[in-house]
Design a protein around this motif. Structure first.
Motif, PDB file in Angstrom:
ATOM      1  N   ASN A 357       0.292  -1.116   0.122  1.00 35.47           N
ATOM      2  CA  ASN A 357       0.310  -0.211   0.001  1.00 35.47           C
ATOM      3  C   ASN A 357       1.131   1.658   0.399  1.00 35.47           C
ATOM      4  OD1 ASN A 357       0.266   0.168   3.483  1.00 35.47           O
ATOM      5  ND2 ASN A 357      -0.945  -1.109   3.107  1.00 35.47           N
ATOM      6  N   THR A 358       2.320   0.870  -0.124  1.00 36.52           N
ATOM      7  CA  THR A 358       2.847   2.422   0.042  1.00 36.52           C
ATOM      8  C   THR A 358       4.669   1.829  -0.130  1.00 36.52           C
ATOM      9  OG1 THR A 358       4.053   2.250   2.669  1.00 36.52           O
ATOM     10  CG2 THR A 358       1.733   3.107   2.526  1.00 36.52           C
ATOM     11  N   HIS A 359       4.927   3.016  -0.359  1.00 40.72           N
ATOM     12  CA  HIS A 359       6.343   2.722  -1.323  1.00 40.72           C
ATOM     13  C   HIS A 359       7.184   4.252  -1.413  1.00 40.72           C
ATOM     14  CE1 HIS A 359       5.090  -0.465  -4.244  1.00 40.72           C
ATOM     15  NE2 HIS A 359       4.095   0.107  -4.709  1.00 40.72           N
ATOM     16  N   THR A 360       8.484   3.643  -0.534  1.00 42.73           N
ATOM     17  CA  THR A 360       9.425   4.671  -0.302  1.00 42.73           C
ATOM     18  C   THR A 360      10.810   5.076  -1.435  1.00 42.73           C
ATOM     19  OG1 THR A 360       8.232   5.436   2.053  1.00 42.73           O
ATOM     20  CG2 THR A 360      10.776   6.229   1.226  1.00 42.73           C
ATOM     21  N   ALA A 361      10.410   5.820  -2.467  1.00 42.84           N
ATOM     22  CA  ALA A 361      11.861   5.692  -2.844  1.00 42.84           C
ATOM     23  C   ALA A 361      12.738   6.900  -2.284  1.00 42.84           C
ATOM     24  CB  ALA A 361      11.777   5.542  -4.555  1.00 42.84           C
ATOM     25  N   GLY A 362      14.295   6.420  -2.583  1.00 41.50           N
ATOM     26  CA  GLY A 362      15.269   8.053  -2.304  1.00 41.50           C
ATOM     27  C   GLY A 362      16.881   7.374  -2.998  1.00 41.50           C
ATOM     28  N   SER A 377      25.870  14.492   5.966  1.00 40.55           N
ATOM     29  CA  SER A 377      24.985  13.027   5.388  1.00 40.55           C
ATOM     30  C   SER A 377      24.039  13.975   4.956  1.00 40.55           C
ATOM     31  CB  SER A 377      24.547  12.253   5.802  1.00 40.55           C
ATOM     32  OG  SER A 377      24.362  11.933   6.800  1.00 40.55           O
ATOM     33  N   LEU A 378      23.636  13.564   3.650  1.00 46.18           N
ATOM     34  CA  LEU A 378      21.881  14.137   3.254  1.00 46.18           C
ATOM     35  C   LEU A 378      20.942  12.741   2.808  1.00 46.18           C
ATOM     36  CD1 LEU A 378      21.756  17.064   0.420  1.00 46.18           C
ATOM     37  CD2 LEU A 378      20.212  14.641   0.519  1.00 46.18           C
ATOM     38  N   HIS A 379      20.172  13.086   3.353  1.00 51.75           N
ATOM     39  CA  HIS A 379      18.871  12.011   2.945  1.00 51.75           C
ATOM     40  C   HIS A 379      17.498  12.526   2.154  1.00 51.75           C
ATOM     41  CE1 HIS A 379      16.102   8.595   3.456  1.00 51.75           C
ATOM     42  NE2 HIS A 379      15.636   9.597   3.258  1.00 51.75           N
ATOM     43  N   LEU A 380      17.037  11.887   1.044  1.00 47.00           N
ATOM     44  CA  LEU A 380      16.019  12.432   0.509  1.00 47.00           C
ATOM     45  C   LEU A 380      14.815  11.685  -0.032  1.00 47.00           C
ATOM     46  CD1 LEU A 380      14.291  14.542  -1.068  1.00 47.00           C
ATOM     47  CD2 LEU A 380      15.798  14.871  -2.616  1.00 47.00           C
ATOM     48  N   SER A 381      13.729  11.985   0.091  1.00 42.69           N
ATOM     49  CA  SER A 381      13.092  10.662  -0.328  1.00 42.69           C
ATOM     50  C   SER A 381      11.917  10.605  -0.446  1.00 42.69           C
ATOM     51  CB  SER A 381      12.593   9.195   0.821  1.00 42.69           C
ATOM     52  OG  SER A 381      11.995   9.757   1.917  1.00 42.69           O
ATOM     53  N   LYS A 382      10.711  10.528  -1.163  1.00 45.72           N
ATOM     54  CA  LYS A 382       8.911  10.134  -0.941  1.00 45.72           C
ATOM     55  C   LYS A 382       8.094   9.166  -1.638  1.00 45.72           C
ATOM     56  CE  LYS A 382       6.236  12.889  -3.681  1.00 45.72           C
ATOM     57  NZ  LYS A 382       4.709  12.235  -3.013  1.00 45.72           N
ATOM     58  N   THR A 383       7.662   9.112  -0.684  1.00 47.21           N
ATOM     59  CA  THR A 383       6.066   8.324  -0.484  1.00 47.21           C
ATOM     60  C   THR A 383       5.308   8.700  -1.186  1.00 47.21           C
ATOM     61  OG1 THR A 383       7.827   7.778   2.036  1.00 47.21           O
ATOM     62  CG2 THR A 383       5.818   6.852   1.530  1.00 47.21           C
ATOM     63  N   PHE A 384       4.582   7.831  -1.662  1.00 47.75           N
ATOM     64  CA  PHE A 384       3.358   7.253  -1.724  1.00 47.75           C
ATOM     65  C   PHE A 384       2.504   6.221  -1.630  1.00 47.75           C
ATOM     66  CE2 PHE A 384       7.080   6.597  -4.934  1.00 47.75           C
ATOM     67  CZ  PHE A 384       6.353   5.584  -5.557  1.00 47.75           C
ATOM     68  N   GLY A 385       1.196   6.507  -2.156  1.00 46.30           N
ATOM     69  CA  GLY A 385       0.384   5.589  -2.129  1.00 46.30           C
ATOM     70  C   GLY A 385      -0.693   6.303  -0.831  1.00 46.30           C
ATOM     71  N   SER A 386      -1.060   5.235   0.220  1.00 51.45           N
ATOM     72  CA  SER A 386      -1.242   5.388   1.017  1.00 51.45           C
ATOM     73  C   SER A 386      -1.155   6.691   2.013  1.00 51.45           C
ATOM     74  CB  SER A 386      -1.716   4.379   2.163  1.00 51.45           C
ATOM     75  OG  SER A 386      -0.184   4.244   3.053  1.00 51.45           O
ATOM     76  N   VAL A 387      -0.465   6.846   2.172  1.00 51.71           N
ATOM     77  CA  VAL A 387       1.027   7.987   2.698  1.00 51.71           C
ATOM     78  C   VAL A 387       1.428   9.099   1.915  1.00 51.71           C
ATOM     79  CG1 VAL A 387       2.719   8.578   4.112  1.00 51.71           C
ATOM     80  CG2 VAL A 387       1.679   6.739   4.628  1.00 51.71           C
ATOM     81  N   ASP A 388       1.058   9.777   1.650  1.00 50.80           N
ATOM     82  CA  ASP A 388       2.288  11.100   0.828  1.00 50.80           C
ATOM     83  C   ASP A 388       3.013  12.521   1.216  1.00 50.80           C
ATOM     84  OD1 ASP A 388       2.259  13.055  -1.678  1.00 50.80           O
ATOM     85  OD2 ASP A 388       0.515  12.935  -1.775  1.00 50.80           O
ATOM     86  N   PHE A 703       9.019  -4.746   0.287  1.00 52.11           N
ATOM     87  CA  PHE A 703      10.468  -4.431  -0.152  1.00 52.11           C
ATOM     88  C   PHE A 703      11.278  -3.775   0.504  1.00 52.11           C
ATOM     89  CE2 PHE A 703      14.099  -3.597  -3.288  1.00 52.11           C
ATOM     90  CZ  PHE A 703      14.628  -4.963  -3.376  1.00 52.11           C
ATOM     91  N   ASN A 704      12.428  -3.551   0.842  1.00 58.10           N
ATOM     92  CA  ASN A 704      12.753  -2.895   1.366  1.00 58.10           C
ATOM     93  C   ASN A 704      14.807  -2.793   1.278  1.00 58.10           C
ATOM     94  OD1 ASN A 704      12.016  -3.706   4.108  1.00 58.10           O
ATOM     95  ND2 ASN A 704      13.750  -3.177   4.635  1.00 58.10           N
TER      96      ASN A 704
END
Length: 709
Positions: A357-362, A377-388, A703-704
């Motif tokens: 139901n959710t996917h996070t890519a970054g 250190s730098l982290h950037l991610s986008k979550t979509f699906g049931s969480v935006d 999957f992660n």
């Protein structure tokens, strides 16, 4: 070789192709040949060899103290690392020491380098000393980057280190006080340190830039450095007598034990090439060494053969010129180094978490300055699906400002639907920024007469500012009242104390550290700048891991997390692989990032919520089979496949009496592919299935990158 070539990520395929042109093989092929083909060859030759005697026990990560009177080695039985004495019949354990790569034993005294956390961010190998009889332990260096060590003739020691891009040899007292220290800028590496019987010379293996690995002699009185050119590459070396060196030499695909007479230059081969002979040493009429087969490394011995291997001519013993001679140093610092040099990203690692139901890519980016003073250190991610959600964090460490200094920044934009019928949406923008100071204390203590446990303690305090900006979209029906918007600006302050105990360094087969206990006790205080509202959050986390089987292929990990908030009506959410923004804010203030995002598997995000939440994750992890293989120019090496069975449980409430409220629980299984990215970055790819056992529970897959927790 792999470490050096992997510093730049973007041109990795070009570099790999260039290596094929130079070496006639791809890096992955070289890796495969060593791990598979060479071991198979050794195994076959072991079956046909005669006269060789070895133990049935197998070890990993083996090191040997050749300067000791007997044959003393350390090895890890898949995680349980200890020092042993081998007497050609059995191996007798002397002491268990977690996480060391080299050591030196003298009577009841032992020296060993060990990785310790420095200034909150990185690890360096420092030197420790213990007297097993008196049971006292002392740390001798601080941020010393120690590689190898050896006892001197009396109460003195020698050790090698690599700091500020320069190899060094240090002569010190047993209490750590430096007597002399020499820089060797002309050398690319220094290994296998040994001291002559009269304490006038040091021998070691190493290589000058763009040269093969040879043996070097350093005169402690005249400071003259000699290089002994011998065919092939030379490995472990020690003084058999005042003028004799015993070492292992790489020739024609074999590693052969040799002896060199320094006066005559005569070379003697000590063993026919039937087995790979590492760390050779002559004891009486026998040759002791470390051999290996498909199952690991093991100590072995063989009657001496003394085969004439020719002479090393006088012209092959080269004195390093005055321009390249070692320099005596008492103070160490990098000169003419600009603060920004080397800060170009040195590591870029993709990040992904996906479920039904959710996917996070970054991605994650890291960089470090050449003077080792600064890191980011730098982290950037986008979550979509049931969480935006958009989420980013930036951490900057700079020990030139203050010891343990960290500046942090986090920003997130969360879009959620308040009312699906009337199309009301809420957009929440959050940011936190500030700085923290930290300090660490690392040490060892005895729990048994022959077992050391590593203890680490860490304290961090932080101060910063945060803000929340909520925007509610208008309803499609003008008669519907939209929720009230919340806009806040507040001061953040926090204190955290973390303690951990490492009983063993980990498992060769299981990715996560094993035989370890850690407890984190953080408190975050928040005070609004516009009104009298405030909040106190206490979020302790305890984690315990241990091996069930001595072969290191089966282990258990349990983690317990509590989030409890007072003087506030905001709440925490449980369920799935996405943390709520309240949890992410706390983690960004304390740790600089999201860390583990798993709460209770088998549920969607928001299955339970409250001001006080508790959840536990429990996994039985096991090794399935080894792979040890790479593919052409692809900079990935596959190590093994693992599995896990898990049980998660959580509960939430608006009052502190958590355990009389509703709870959720989930069970499932995972497959984990353990690999190395760009040849040195360990990554776990996890695929799992979970089933929630209570109301709102469901079957879901995920999957992660990385372990689930």
């Amino acid at each position: 070789m792999f470490i050096e070539m992997s510093d730049d990520v973007i041109p990795i395929a070009i570099v790999s192709t260039a290596m094929k042109s130079a070496l006639k093989e791809y890096p992955a092929t070289l890796y495969n040949d060593f791990i598979n083909v060479n071991r198979e060859r050794v195994m076959k030759e072991r079956e046909t060899s005669s006269g060789t005697n070895g133990l049935n026990d197998r070890y990993f990560s083996v090191a040997v103290d050749l300067n000791n009177d007997g044959y003393v080695f350390s090895g890890s039985v898949t995680g349980k690392r200890a020092v042993y004495r081998f007497d050609n019949k059995k191996s007798e354990k002397i002491i268990s020491i977690p996480g060391h790569d080299s050591f030196s034993l003298k009577g009841d005294k032992i020296l060993f380098p060990n990785n310790v956390k420095v200034k909150d961010r990185y690890s360096r190998s420092d030197l420790f000393y213990t007297d097993m009889k008196k049971r006292n332990i002392k740390r001798l260096t601080f941020d010393g980057s120690v590689l190898e060590t050896v006892f001197g003739k009396s109460d003195d020691i020698f050790y090698t280190s690599f700091r500020d891009g320069i190899n060094r040899i240090t002569h010190a007292k047993l209490d750590g006080t430096v007597i002399k220290e020499w820089d060797f800028p002309m050398l690319n590496s220094i290994y296998s340190l040994t001291i002559s019987k009269d304490s006038t010379k040091i021998a070691f293996t190493g290589n000058r830039h763009n040269h093969e690995k040879n043996i070097f002699l350093f005169d402690l009185k005249s400071w003259k450095l000699l290089e002994i050119n011998i065919e092939g590459e030379q490995y472990s070396v020690y003084f058999q007598s005042k003028n004799e060196l015993v070492f292992s030499s790489g020739r024609d695909g074999f590693i052969i034990p040799m002896k060199l007479d320094l006066e005559s230059g005569k070379l003697i081969q000590l063993y026919r090439p039937q087995l790979v002979a590492l760390f050779p040493k002559i004891i009486g009429d026998d040759l002791f060494f470390i051999a290996f087969d498909n199952d690991g490394y093991y100590p072995a011995w063989y009657p001496l053969e003394n085969i004439d291997a020719g002479n090393v001519e006088k012209t092959d013993i080269i004195q390093i010129t005055d321009d390249d001679s070692p320099e005596l140093k008492q103070t160490l610092e990098l000169k003419n180094s600009r603060f920004y040099e080397g800060l170009f990203p040195s590591l870029i690692v993709p990040d992904y978490r996906g479920s039904s139901n959710t996917h996070t890519a970054g991605f994650n980016i890291e960089g470090e300055s050449n003077d080792l003073q600064r890191f980011y250190s730098l982290h950037l991610s986008k979550t979509f699906g049931s969480v935006d959600r958009w989420y980013t964090t930036v951490n900057y460490f700079d020990k030139s400002v203050l010891p343990g200094f960290r500046g942090y920044f986090s920003y997130s934009r969360d879009t959620s639907t308040v009312d699906e019928v009337y199309g009301i949406k809420k957009i929440s923008d959050r940011f936190n920024t500030g700085f923290s100071l930290s300090g660490s204390f690392n040490g060892f203590f005895y729990i048994l007469p022959s077992k050391l446990v590593k203890s680490s303690n860490h304290i961090r305090v932080s101060l910063g500012i945060g803000a929340i900006d909520e925007n509610i979209s208008d309803s499609k029906d003008p008669l519907v009242v939209t929720p009230e918007e919340k806009n806040k600006v507040f001061i953040n302050s926090s204190f955290s104390y973390t303690t951990s105990f490492s009983f063993n360094p980990g498992s060769y087969y299981l990715f996560s550290d094993m035989e370890r206990f850690s407890l984190n006790l953080p408190v975050v205080l928040q005070k609004s700048l516009f009104d009298d509202s405030r909040a106190i959050t206490f979020s302790p986390v305890a984690k315990l891991s241990f091996l069930i089987l001595n072969n290191g292929k089966l282990g258990f990990i349990t983690k317990h997390s509590l989030y409890t908030r007072f003087l506030s009506d905001s709440y925490f959410s449980l369920g799935g692989h996405e943390l709520g923004m309240e949890m992410l804010d706390i983690k960004s203030i304390l740790l600089g990032g999201a860390g583990s995002t798993v709460t209770v598997r088998g549920y969607n995000y928001g299955a339970l919520a409250g001001q006080h939440v508790y959840y536990t994750n429990n996994e039985l992890r096991f090794h399935l089979f080894s792979i040890n293989k790479g593919f052409g120019t692809v900079p990935i090496m596959f190590k093994n496949l693992q599995g896990a069975l898990f049980f998660d449980m959580g509960t939430a409430s608006n009052d502190i009496n958590l355990f009389n409220k509703q709870f959720i629980a989930g069970v499932g299984g995972e497959l984990k592919l353990y690999l190395y990215f760009i040849y040195r970055v360990p990554i776990m790819l996890t695929f799992g299935m979970a089933k929630g056992l209570t109301t709102k529970g469901e079957y879901n897959w995920y999957f992660n990158f990385g372990n689930s927790f």
